[in-house]
Design a protein around this motif. Structure first.
Motif, PDB file in Angstrom:
ATOM      1  N   GLU A 152       3.229 -15.897  44.067  1.00 60.31           N
ATOM      2  CA  GLU A 152       3.535 -17.301  44.255  1.00 60.31           C
ATOM      3  C   GLU A 152       2.832 -18.061  43.133  1.00 60.31           C
ATOM      4  OE1 GLU A 152       2.135 -18.362  48.116  1.00 60.31           O
ATOM      5  OE2 GLU A 152       3.919 -17.619  49.143  1.00 60.31           O
ATOM      6  N   ASN A 153       3.537 -18.978  42.500  1.00 60.25           N
ATOM      7  CA  ASN A 153       2.980 -19.710  41.365  1.00 60.25           C
ATOM      8  C   ASN A 153       2.022 -20.794  41.862  1.00 60.25           C
ATOM      9  OD1 ASN A 153       2.450 -20.707  38.831  1.00 60.25           O
ATOM     10  ND2 ASN A 153       4.387 -21.802  38.634  1.00 60.25           N
ATOM     11  N   ARG A 154       0.837 -20.335  42.280  1.00 58.85           N
ATOM     12  CA  ARG A 154      -0.156 -21.248  42.836  1.00 58.85           C
ATOM     13  C   ARG A 154      -1.449 -21.173  42.027  1.00 58.85           C
ATOM     14  NH1 ARG A 154      -0.526 -19.353  47.636  1.00 58.85           N
ATOM     15  NH2 ARG A 154       0.721 -20.883  48.758  1.00 58.85           N
ATOM     16  N   THR A 155      -1.878 -22.319  41.512  1.00 64.04           N
ATOM     17  CA  THR A 155      -3.172 -22.427  40.837  1.00 64.04           C
ATOM     18  C   THR A 155      -3.964 -23.498  41.575  1.00 64.04           C
ATOM     19  OG1 THR A 155      -2.130 -21.887  38.717  1.00 64.04           O
ATOM     20  CG2 THR A 155      -4.346 -22.818  38.653  1.00 64.04           C
ATOM     21  N   PRO A 156      -5.018 -23.117  42.292  1.00 69.21           N
ATOM     22  CA  PRO A 156      -5.728 -24.086  43.147  1.00 69.21           C
ATOM     23  C   PRO A 156      -6.412 -25.186  42.364  1.00 69.21           C
ATOM     24  CG  PRO A 156      -6.943 -22.026  43.012  1.00 69.21           C
ATOM     25  CD  PRO A 156      -5.633 -21.775  42.343  1.00 69.21           C
ATOM     26  N   VAL A 157      -6.557 -26.307  43.020  1.00 71.98           N
ATOM     27  CA  VAL A 157      -7.246 -27.455  42.446  1.00 71.98           C
ATOM     28  C   VAL A 157      -8.288 -27.910  43.455  1.00 71.98           C
ATOM     29  CG1 VAL A 157      -5.524 -29.060  43.383  1.00 71.98           C
ATOM     30  CG2 VAL A 157      -6.927 -29.755  41.444  1.00 71.98           C
ATOM     31  N   ALA A 163      -7.592 -30.632  50.225  1.00 72.47           N
ATOM     32  CA  ALA A 163      -7.410 -29.774  49.056  1.00 72.47           C
ATOM     33  C   ALA A 163      -6.674 -28.483  49.426  1.00 72.47           C
ATOM     34  CB  ALA A 163      -8.766 -29.448  48.422  1.00 72.47           C
ATOM     35  N   LEU A 164      -7.067 -27.865  50.538  1.00 72.40           N
ATOM     36  CA  LEU A 164      -6.377 -26.661  51.005  1.00 72.40           C
ATOM     37  C   LEU A 164      -4.906 -26.940  51.273  1.00 72.40           C
ATOM     38  CD1 LEU A 164      -8.974 -25.087  53.490  1.00 72.40           C
ATOM     39  CD2 LEU A 164      -7.981 -23.931  51.507  1.00 72.40           C
ATOM     40  N   TYR A 165      -4.646 -28.067  51.909  1.00 73.93           N
ATOM     41  CA  TYR A 165      -3.268 -28.428  52.244  1.00 73.93           C
ATOM     42  C   TYR A 165      -2.421 -28.577  50.970  1.00 73.93           C
ATOM     43  CZ  TYR A 165       0.671 -31.129  54.060  1.00 73.93           C
ATOM     44  OH  TYR A 165       1.927 -31.561  54.374  1.00 73.93           O
ATOM     45  N   LEU A 166      -2.914 -29.353  50.013  1.00 69.21           N
ATOM     46  CA  LEU A 166      -2.151 -29.600  48.788  1.00 69.21           C
ATOM     47  C   LEU A 166      -2.030 -28.357  47.927  1.00 69.21           C
ATOM     48  CD1 LEU A 166      -3.410 -33.177  47.848  1.00 69.21           C
ATOM     49  CD2 LEU A 166      -1.117 -32.527  48.613  1.00 69.21           C
ATOM     50  N   ASN A 167      -2.954 -27.411  48.083  1.00 75.04           N
ATOM     51  CA  ASN A 167      -2.851 -26.151  47.346  1.00 75.04           C
ATOM     52  C   ASN A 167      -1.857 -25.185  47.994  1.00 75.04           C
ATOM     53  OD1 ASN A 167      -4.652 -26.615  45.192  1.00 75.04           O
ATOM     54  ND2 ASN A 167      -6.414 -26.160  46.486  1.00 75.04           N
ATOM     55  N   GLN A 168      -1.487 -25.433  49.259  1.00 69.21           N
ATOM     56  CA  GLN A 168      -0.612 -24.520  49.993  1.00 69.21           C
ATOM     57  C   GLN A 168       0.847 -24.957  50.013  1.00 69.21           C
ATOM     58  OE1 GLN A 168      -0.986 -21.588  51.593  1.00 69.21           O
ATOM     59  NE2 GLN A 168      -3.103 -21.365  50.923  1.00 69.21           N
ATOM     60  N   VAL A 169       1.108 -26.229  49.796  1.00 67.74           N
ATOM     61  CA  VAL A 169       2.462 -26.766  49.963  1.00 67.74           C
ATOM     62  C   VAL A 169       3.421 -26.199  48.916  1.00 67.74           C
ATOM     63  CG1 VAL A 169       3.853 -28.866  49.987  1.00 67.74           C
ATOM     64  CG2 VAL A 169       1.561 -28.884  50.953  1.00 67.74           C
ATOM     65  N   ASP A 170       4.620 -25.838  49.369  1.00 64.74           N
ATOM     66  CA  ASP A 170       5.665 -25.330  48.482  1.00 64.74           C
ATOM     67  C   ASP A 170       6.575 -26.487  48.073  1.00 64.74           C
ATOM     68  OD1 ASP A 170       7.651 -24.021  47.136  1.00 64.74           O
ATOM     69  OD2 ASP A 170       8.045 -22.533  48.691  1.00 64.74           O
ATOM     70  N   ASN A 213      11.318 -24.753  43.404  1.00 64.13           N
ATOM     71  CA  ASN A 213      11.427 -24.502  41.955  1.00 64.13           C
ATOM     72  C   ASN A 213      10.244 -23.692  41.421  1.00 64.13           C
ATOM     73  OD1 ASN A 213      13.857 -25.801  41.749  1.00 64.13           O
ATOM     74  ND2 ASN A 213      13.013 -27.722  41.000  1.00 64.13           N
ATOM     75  N   GLY A 214       9.681 -22.811  42.260  1.00 65.50           N
ATOM     76  CA  GLY A 214       8.554 -21.990  41.826  1.00 65.50           C
ATOM     77  C   GLY A 214       7.241 -22.730  41.772  1.00 65.50           C
ATOM     78  N   ALA A 215       7.182 -23.922  42.354  1.00 65.66           N
ATOM     79  CA  ALA A 215       5.962 -24.735  42.329  1.00 65.66           C
ATOM     80  C   ALA A 215       5.292 -24.702  43.689  1.00 65.66           C
ATOM     81  CB  ALA A 215       6.292 -26.177  41.935  1.00 65.66           C
ATOM     82  N   VAL A 216       4.257 -23.868  43.824  1.00 66.98           N
ATOM     83  CA  VAL A 216       3.500 -23.785  45.069  1.00 66.98           C
ATOM     84  C   VAL A 216       2.131 -24.425  44.836  1.00 66.98           C
ATOM     85  CG1 VAL A 216       2.555 -22.285  46.853  1.00 66.98           C
ATOM     86  CG2 VAL A 216       4.679 -21.652  45.699  1.00 66.98           C
ATOM     87  N   GLY A 217       1.854 -25.491  45.547  1.00 73.12           N
ATOM     88  CA  GLY A 217       0.615 -26.216  45.333  1.00 73.12           C
ATOM     89  C   GLY A 217       0.829 -27.377  44.373  1.00 73.12           C
TER      90      GLY A 217
END
Length: 259
Positions: free
Chosen positions: A78-83, A176-183, A186-190
């Motif tokens: 999943e294209n997720r980079t945490p913030v 922060a956890l919530y916004l990092n988890q949302v799909d 278009n391949g944008a997770v977080g």
């Protein structure tokens, strides 16, 4: 012949009905207590442990970074980079709370007032899921069931997990956890991947209207996808609804909204 017999007035004895009412009330009350207990004990499926809550699986993307700090490639499921919370613009945070959970800072995972409203109005004005409940669903719960009984059990599990998350994390960490988890599709997770894919910028650089657009997408990311030109009016109206919620909650002024 005149009937001299006195007729007794008919009286209604409600004692039986009262007794049955209180019996049903007690059975229902005990049933709810046992439902929550059984759910927390894992009778209806595995519940997240302390370690699961402490270290939720987020499928973070692996980045390849050049010597000068530029990302030149990614490997990911999943294209997720945490913030971190500190990297989020405050107008994004305030737009999220104003739209999705107005009493976020007042409750401990479950919004009793919102839940009661949803029950009385049968969900016609929307559900009562708090941000923490939505996070619980995204992290550990998955999609809902079509069967009413299963949906009730899932909702109970969601409440229990939400309360545990509130005990485990601060409000800022939950956001922060919530916004990092949302799909955001278009391949944008977080939010970080979404900001990069849709706006080609970091979350901290998002404008108020861009933040409102992303918060608006949370209702239905596919429907309010800004890349679909045929839905431009729909996306714009949804973004303006979020700006309206920000005005309602005192985040921005009406003049700022019009601007």
């Amino acid at each position: 012949k005149q009937n001299n017999m006195a007729t007794k007035p008919v009286t209604n004895d409600y004692s039986t009905y009262k007794r049955r009412f209180w019996q049903l009330f007690m059975y229902g009350f005990l049933g709810i207590i046992f439902l929550f207990l059984f759910a927390s004990w894992g009778f209806f499926g595995k519940m997240p442990s302390f370690d699961d809550l402490e270290n939720p699986d987020s499928n973070v993307a692996t980045e390849i970074i050049s010597a000068d700090g530029v990302v030149i490639g990614k490997f990911y499921k999943e294209n997720r980079t945490p913030v971190k919370y500190e990297e989020l613009p405050q107008h994004l945070v305030k737009a999220l709370v104003a739209t999705e959970d107005e009493r976020f800072y007042e409750h401990s995972g479950i919004d009793a007032k919102g839940t009661l409203r949803a029950v009385v109005k049968l969900g016609k004005d929307g559900g009562a899921s708090t941000l923490t409940q939505q996070l619980a669903k995204n992290l550990f719960h998955g999609e809902g069931s079509k069967f009413i009984l299963f949906r009730v059990i899932q909702k109970v599990k969601e409440w229990i997990i939400a309360i545990r998350l509130e005990r485990q994390y601060t409000k800022q960490e939950i956001i922060a956890l919530y916004l990092n988890q949302v799909d955001f599709v278009n391949g944008a997770v977080g939010i970080r991947s979404a900001a990069k894919i849709y706006m080609n910028k970091e979350p901290k650089d998002l404008t108020i209207e861009e933040s409102a657009l992303f918060v608006g997408m949370l209702k239905n990311p596919s429907l309010y996808n800004p890349n679909r030109k045929k839905r431009a009016k729909l996306v714009l109206d949804r973004r303006n609804t979020v700006l309206g919620q920000m005005v309602k909650n005192g985040v921005i002024t009406e003049s700022k909204k019009e601007e």
